[in-house]
Scaffold this motif. Sequence first.
Motif, PDB file in Angstrom:
ATOM      1  N   ALA B 134       6.059  -3.831  -2.135  1.00 11.49           N
ATOM      2  CA  ALA B 134       5.043  -2.911  -1.632  1.00 11.49           C
ATOM      3  C   ALA B 134       3.696  -3.619  -1.582  1.00 11.49           C
ATOM      4  O   ALA B 134       2.941  -3.485  -0.621  1.00 11.49           O
ATOM      5  CB  ALA B 134       4.979  -1.679  -2.537  1.00 11.49           C
ATOM      6  N   GLY B 135       3.409  -4.403  -2.627  1.00 10.74           N
ATOM      7  CA  GLY B 135       2.127  -5.100  -2.709  1.00 10.74           C
ATOM      8  C   GLY B 135       1.947  -6.097  -1.582  1.00 10.74           C
ATOM      9  O   GLY B 135       0.886  -6.157  -0.958  1.00 10.74           O
ATOM     10  N   LEU B 136       2.993  -6.862  -1.283  1.00  6.28           N
ATOM     11  CA  LEU B 136       2.897  -7.857  -0.217  1.00  6.28           C
ATOM     12  C   LEU B 136       2.637  -7.172   1.119  1.00  6.28           C
ATOM     13  O   LEU B 136       1.735  -7.564   1.874  1.00  6.28           O
ATOM     14  CB  LEU B 136       4.188  -8.686  -0.158  1.00  6.28           C
ATOM     15  N   ALA B 137       3.408  -6.115   1.391  1.00  5.01           N
ATOM     16  CA  ALA B 137       3.251  -5.414   2.668  1.00  5.01           C
ATOM     17  C   ALA B 137       1.848  -4.809   2.764  1.00  5.01           C
ATOM     18  O   ALA B 137       1.192  -4.900   3.814  1.00  5.01           O
ATOM     19  CB  ALA B 137       4.318  -4.330   2.800  1.00  5.01           C
ATOM     20  N   ALA B 138       1.376  -4.205   1.661  1.00  9.19           N
ATOM     21  CA  ALA B 138       0.050  -3.593   1.681  1.00  9.19           C
ATOM     22  C   ALA B 138      -1.027  -4.661   1.863  1.00  9.19           C
ATOM     23  O   ALA B 138      -1.996  -4.466   2.605  1.00  9.19           O
ATOM     24  CB  ALA B 138      -0.179  -2.805   0.397  1.00  9.19           C
ATOM     25  N   THR B 139      -0.856  -5.779   1.208  1.00  9.39           N
ATOM     26  CA  THR B 139      -1.843  -6.859   1.310  1.00  9.39           C
ATOM     27  C   THR B 139      -1.924  -7.385   2.733  1.00  9.39           C
ATOM     28  O   THR B 139      -3.011  -7.585   3.281  1.00  9.39           O
ATOM     29  CB  THR B 139      -1.463  -8.012   0.351  1.00  9.39           C
ATOM     30  N   VAL B 140      -0.768  -7.577   3.343  1.00  7.99           N
ATOM     31  CA  VAL B 140      -0.746  -8.043   4.732  1.00  7.99           C
ATOM     32  C   VAL B 140      -1.458  -7.025   5.617  1.00  7.99           C
ATOM     33  O   VAL B 140      -2.304  -7.372   6.450  1.00  7.99           O
ATOM     34  CB  VAL B 140       0.709  -8.272   5.210  1.00  7.99           C
ATOM     35  N   ALA B 141      -1.154  -5.724   5.392  1.00 10.78           N
ATOM     36  CA  ALA B 141      -1.777  -4.684   6.216  1.00 10.78           C
ATOM     37  C   ALA B 141      -3.287  -4.661   6.011  1.00 10.78           C
ATOM     38  O   ALA B 141      -4.053  -4.567   6.968  1.00 10.78           O
ATOM     39  CB  ALA B 141      -1.167  -3.325   5.863  1.00 10.78           C
ATOM     40  N   VAL B 151      -1.242   1.352   5.955  1.00 11.20           N
ATOM     41  CA  VAL B 151      -1.035   0.722   4.655  1.00 11.20           C
ATOM     42  C   VAL B 151       0.087   1.400   3.859  1.00 11.20           C
ATOM     43  O   VAL B 151       0.996   0.732   3.349  1.00 11.20           O
ATOM     44  CB  VAL B 151      -2.347   0.712   3.840  1.00 11.20           C
ATOM     45  N   GLY B 152       0.044   2.729   3.775  1.00 10.11           N
ATOM     46  CA  GLY B 152       1.046   3.463   2.992  1.00 10.11           C
ATOM     47  C   GLY B 152       2.468   3.217   3.483  1.00 10.11           C
ATOM     48  O   GLY B 152       3.315   2.735   2.735  1.00 10.11           O
ATOM     49  N   PRO B 153       2.721   3.527   4.776  1.00  9.02           N
ATOM     50  CA  PRO B 153       4.081   3.297   5.296  1.00  9.02           C
ATOM     51  C   PRO B 153       4.518   1.841   5.172  1.00  9.02           C
ATOM     52  O   PRO B 153       5.686   1.568   4.859  1.00  9.02           O
ATOM     53  CB  PRO B 153       3.956   3.693   6.766  1.00  9.02           C
ATOM     54  N   ALA B 154       3.581   0.905   5.391  1.00  8.48           N
ATOM     55  CA  ALA B 154       3.945  -0.507   5.280  1.00  8.48           C
ATOM     56  C   ALA B 154       4.367  -0.822   3.852  1.00  8.48           C
ATOM     57  O   ALA B 154       5.389  -1.500   3.613  1.00  8.48           O
ATOM     58  CB  ALA B 154       2.764  -1.386   5.680  1.00  8.48           C
ATOM     59  N   ALA B 155       3.607  -0.292   2.887  1.00  3.65           N
ATOM     60  CA  ALA B 155       3.934  -0.547   1.487  1.00  3.65           C
ATOM     61  C   ALA B 155       5.291   0.050   1.132  1.00  3.65           C
ATOM     62  O   ALA B 155       6.094  -0.567   0.418  1.00  3.65           O
ATOM     63  CB  ALA B 155       2.846   0.033   0.586  1.00  3.65           C
ATOM     64  N   THR B 283       4.654   3.977  -5.420  1.00  6.22           N
ATOM     65  CA  THR B 283       3.829   2.763  -5.384  1.00  6.22           C
ATOM     66  C   THR B 283       3.093   2.670  -4.041  1.00  6.22           C
ATOM     67  O   THR B 283       1.929   2.295  -3.984  1.00  6.22           O
ATOM     68  CB  THR B 283       4.698   1.509  -5.585  1.00  6.22           C
ATOM     69  N   ALA B 284       3.785   3.045  -2.973  1.00 12.01           N
ATOM     70  CA  ALA B 284       3.161   3.008  -1.657  1.00 12.01           C
ATOM     71  C   ALA B 284       1.972   3.955  -1.593  1.00 12.01           C
ATOM     72  O   ALA B 284       0.988   3.687  -0.901  1.00 12.01           O
ATOM     73  CB  ALA B 284       4.186   3.368  -0.586  1.00 12.01           C
ATOM     74  N   GLN B 285       2.029   5.058  -2.308  1.00 13.19           N
ATOM     75  CA  GLN B 285       0.950   6.051  -2.239  1.00 13.19           C
ATOM     76  C   GLN B 285      -0.223   5.730  -3.152  1.00 13.19           C
ATOM     77  O   GLN B 285      -1.367   5.920  -2.769  1.00 13.19           O
ATOM     78  CB  GLN B 285       1.492   7.451  -2.586  1.00 13.19           C
ATOM     79  N   VAL B 286       0.035   5.277  -4.375  1.00 15.75           N
ATOM     80  CA  VAL B 286      -1.079   5.099  -5.311  1.00 15.75           C
ATOM     81  C   VAL B 286      -1.255   3.657  -5.777  1.00 15.75           C
ATOM     82  O   VAL B 286      -2.135   3.374  -6.580  1.00 15.75           O
ATOM     83  CB  VAL B 286      -0.934   6.013  -6.551  1.00 15.75           C
ATOM     84  N   GLY B 287      -0.421   2.743  -5.296  1.00 19.41           N
ATOM     85  CA  GLY B 287      -0.548   1.354  -5.736  1.00 19.41           C
ATOM     86  C   GLY B 287       0.221   1.115  -7.017  1.00 19.41           C
ATOM     87  O   GLY B 287       0.964   1.978  -7.481  1.00 19.41           O
ATOM     88  N   ALA B 288       0.005  -0.048  -7.578  1.00 20.87           N
ATOM     89  CA  ALA B 288       0.853  -0.478  -8.690  1.00 20.87           C
ATOM     90  C   ALA B 288       0.368   0.040 -10.042  1.00 20.87           C
ATOM     91  O   ALA B 288      -0.080  -0.707 -10.882  1.00 20.87           O
ATOM     92  CB  ALA B 288       0.924  -1.999  -8.694  1.00 20.87           C
TER      93      ALA B 288
END
Lengths: 309, 364
Positions: B134-141, B151-155, B283-288
């Motif tokens: 999730a973190g990698l996808a969110a970071t890329v986004a 960001v959310g869906p990507a994560a 995790t996608a919604q609120v982060g790690a």
Amino acid sequence: MLSTRDLVAGYDERTVLDGLDLELPADAFTVIVGPNACGKSTLLRTLARLLVPRRGAVLLDGKAIQELPTREVARRLAVLPQSPLVPEGVTVADLVGRGRQPYQRWWRQWSEEDSSAVDRAMALADVAGLADRPVDTLSGGQRQRVWIAMTLAQDTEALLLDEPTTFLDLAHQVEVLDLLHRLRVERGRTVVAVLHDLNQAARYADHLVAMRAGAVVAAGPPREILTADLVREVFGLDCVVVPCPVTGAPLVVPALTSPTLADPAARTPEPAPAGAAAAPEASSPTGSTGGTPAGGATALAGSYPSEGH
Amino acid sequence: MTAPSRERTSAVESRGVTPGIVRLPGRSLLRIGSLSVQIRRRSVLVAAVLLVLLAVASVLSLSLGTPYVAAGDVLRSLSGAGTPYDLVVLDLRLPRVVLAAVAGAAFGVAGTLIQSVARNPLASPDVIGVTQGAGLAATVALTSGAAAVVVGPAALAGGLVAAALVLALGARHGLAAQRFVLAGVAVAFALKALTEIVMLTAEAIDGQRAQIWLIGTLAGKGWTEAAWIGGTLLLLLPVLAWAGWALNSSALDDDTARGIGLRPVSRRIALAGTGVLVAAMVTAQVGAVDFVALVAPQVARRLVRAERPPLVCAALMGALLLVLADLVGRRLFAPTQLPAGVLTAAIGGPYLMYLLLRGRRRSS
């Protein structure tokens, strides 16, 4: 009730059982013996559908066990694997209660029948007094009785056990085997066990299966099939078979492998009884209940030179 | 030789075991029609206490801040009586408190499932790669200038892909506990390295946004995120009801489990799959904020004194922990806000240490 047809089973690349046909009698205590790595545990695990055969089938009352729903099988056949993992902190009653799993669903987790089955199982295995104790705090013998109680709670006609006496001292071994014997005699259960000790096998088994290299060498009542020739063929060990002084069942005594093992006092006397006892055919269970200890020792001493290799 | 056993048999008989008296120790039976469910009495007690604490923490979180709102006014606002503080309590603070509770509960559930399958109290979504995916996808986004809604869906997708990879690697040998954890650790490290590379090569400001996302925060989030997580939990409710029961046998080895008519491998895949699904969503919604997933099940297990983490109590514990962490993070250095992810570790860590120390003293 259990039989195998052209059974091929093994692990990864290794084929352990290759085309095994075997019939296990119902309402009998069957003991499977054989040297290490002969496939006896593999056979038991396959019989209990813990291992999927590569070819052939295990038949439970004529139907292939792999094709029956596993829950249904668990109501007819219970298995105690070799040294099962003891879950941390689980109490005895709790663990025995797991044996009721095949009768339960997540919306029907416990019934009166479950209670009485667990009750009976714990009384039978003599662990009722330990009900509230965590299993991981018990001694080896107590643990083994708890595991057996769990399989008894399954309320099955047949019970399969893989080396149920390993890691137990002699008194506890006898205790466990007596329990299995009672199950067969008093409750009419079919019991199948893998055992290491030939003499215990001979003492308790109604039906003995001797295996070697994945094949059955002989099967039948121990008093009929357990001879020095069979032991030599199966284990590659020279021995003397005499009647057990307590039960009259065949008692396997390894031949003298080194002269220094024998008591010199016992070796000196007359050779007459030695010749009679050394011949396995002569040691029929109907004969007198064994010789004196001195006679036995002489028999060993006598057999040694003639069987040398 | 047979004499002792005969004596023992008669002893059992003379003890007179009345049929049907066996109750599982510490359990009660809940019957509703044809439904019968085993419940640990201590679980009920712990759950009740946690619920009360959660209510207190929530009211506290709604009342503290600028402006301060008295507890009485908070309750009046909540009951719809209408107070001058409606805007602050209902529109500004309530969404975040509800999100904290729902997300915490989801982390508790995910942690319980993953730890039970892994048979390892240290397993949590960040140990088995879900968080890193999730973190990698969110970071890329976040660093590629994509729209914020992506960001959310990507994560979520990143977390699920990572989880699928871990399950596929682990499932080759029946998802055995050790293999599952090892596959997770391997995937997690690889993904973490990739994330670092993406972050280091990005613009500094984007990198910092990604950094904050990775730690996990509830700031600026509310009903939408809570609805996604809550909806997922609600949809999975039948599965979770089954899981609560199935977890009972998760400590048995595979041969024993098969012997009593279970299918341990498909069972583990179902439990782990449910766990990572919940973990990826939250995790996608609120982060790690995933330290909650590690600590809540273990704290709940020790409070209930069970041999495995209890699902409901772990969820309540997670909710309480995250509501508290968010409250402290908001108020400790106000007006500067600390991300909840930092605080969960700061609160949960010492408490777990305390429980470990206490448990050790009792056992010695």
